[in-house]
Design an enzyme around this catalytic site. Structure first.
Site, mmCIF file in Angstrom:
data_model
loop_
_atom_site.group_PDB
_atom_site.id
_atom_site.type_symbol
_atom_site.label_atom_id
_atom_site.label_comp_id
_atom_site.label_asym_id
_atom_site.label_seq_id
_atom_site.Cartn_x
_atom_site.Cartn_y
_atom_site.Cartn_z
ATOM 1 N N CYS A 61 0.782 -1.146 0.028
ATOM 2 C CA CYS A 61 0.039 0.126 -0.011
ATOM 3 C C CYS A 61 1.028 1.172 -0.026
ATOM 4 C CB CYS A 61 -0.979 0.152 1.325
ATOM 5 S SG CYS A 61 -2.277 1.383 1.234
ATOM 6 N N ASP A 67 0.556 3.864 1.723
ATOM 7 C CA ASP A 67 0.185 4.466 3.168
ATOM 8 C C ASP A 67 1.653 4.831 3.834
ATOM 9 O OD1 ASP A 67 -0.245 4.691 6.026
ATOM 10 O OD2 ASP A 67 -1.953 3.887 5.678
ATOM 11 N N ARG A 90 2.542 5.263 6.483
ATOM 12 C CA ARG A 90 3.024 4.595 7.674
ATOM 13 C C ARG A 90 4.018 3.603 7.579
ATOM 14 N NH1 ARG A 90 -2.635 4.623 10.055
ATOM 15 N NH2 ARG A 90 -3.190 4.138 8.123
ATOM 16 N N HIS A 108 -2.001 -4.275 5.341
ATOM 17 C CA HIS A 108 -1.701 -3.758 6.418
ATOM 18 C C HIS A 108 -3.067 -3.254 7.370
ATOM 19 C CE1 HIS A 108 -2.290 0.728 5.748
ATOM 20 N NE2 HIS A 108 -2.417 0.133 4.455
ATOM 21 N N CYS A 167 -6.176 0.190 7.303
ATOM 22 C CA CYS A 167 -5.783 0.629 5.738
ATOM 23 C C CYS A 167 -7.159 1.477 5.201
ATOM 24 C CB CYS A 167 -5.759 -0.600 4.873
ATOM 25 S SG CYS A 167 -5.288 0.099 3.264
HETATM 26 ZN ZN LIG Z 1 -3.410 0.940 3.006
#
Ligand SMILES: [Zn+2]
Length: 225
Positions: free
Chosen positions: A39, A41, A43, A98, A101
């Site tokens: 992803c 993302d 993080r 993850h 999400c």
């Molecule tokens: Zn995600």
């Protein structure tokens, strides 16, 4: 932006000189260990969580770690899959979901995507996941539902990978292996899908069988991907 500029200076003054031999070698080519589909993302830092260096992971990042099925037009993911399998000869492809999400949240609650028509369109690649959740996970709520959705989505995207002729051919030959992972942001743990146990189990030390007592919660058994 100032943070990024300072980061570049730090990299050039301290990190690059300490890894000079690595970067000189990488200038001649790449031979990554695996293709990782993960992803976007912020993080998640794939090299940090796998403790890998530049050159070791060929990475595709997108919203929700999706793999559009073979045949979808304007599919950049397809180009990356083909290039890494055929040209770079990777022998492992990992799809990593993850916890927490936002894409999974959007799939579970399409109304939240009202102002995001492009995201909504992109998340159609997780349509099978949405149906699986609706029909099989009605008992789950909140974070348990979200975590289970991310897990099921990894398995759905692994199935999409198998629609690629180059992937199918190498899987049939035993030259390529597919893996489903789940990264837990709050603990740093990474789980992998064990087809025999039909659940995600914690990745521990290499060469040790996974300890099924450490399976990720909210993961009812389902057929292997
Ligand atoms: Zn995600």
């Amino acid at each position: 932006m100032q943070t990024l500029v300072e980061g570049i200076h730090h990299f050039q003054q301290h990190v690059f000189p300490s890894k000079l031999r690595l970067f000189k070698r990488l200038a001649k080519g790449q031979q990554p260990i695996a293709l990782l589909i993960i992803c976007s993302d912020s993080r998640i830092n794939p090299n940090l969580i796998t403790h890998t260096e530049p050159g070791e992971l060929f990475i595709v990042r997108n919203v929700g770690n999706m793999v559009p099925p073979h045949g979808v037009s304007n599919n950049g993911e397809a180009a990356a899959i083909e290039y890494s399998v055929v040209e770079l000869n990777v022998q492992d492809i990992i799809v990593c979901g993850h916890t927490h999400c936002g894409a999974m949240q959007g799939m579970l609650n399409p109304k939240s995507l009202r102002g995001l028509p492009l995201v909504r369109k992109w998340l159609r690649h997780g349509l099978a996941t949405t149906h699986i959740m609706r029909e099989n996970y009605r008992h789950l709520r909140g974070s348990a539902l979200l975590a289970a959705t991310a897990q099921e989505n990894v398995l759905v995207q692994l199935q999409h990978l198998e629609t690629y002729p180059v992937v199918a051919a190498r899987l049939a030959r035993g030259d390529l292996h597919l893996h489903g992972w789940m990264y837990k942001i709050e603990t740093g743990e990474v789980f992998h899908y064990d087809p025999r146990a039909k659940q995600f189990v914690l990745i521990e030390h290499a060469c040790q069988p996974p300890d099924e007592s450490r399976s990720l919660n909210a993961s009812p058994a389902r057929a292997t991907a």
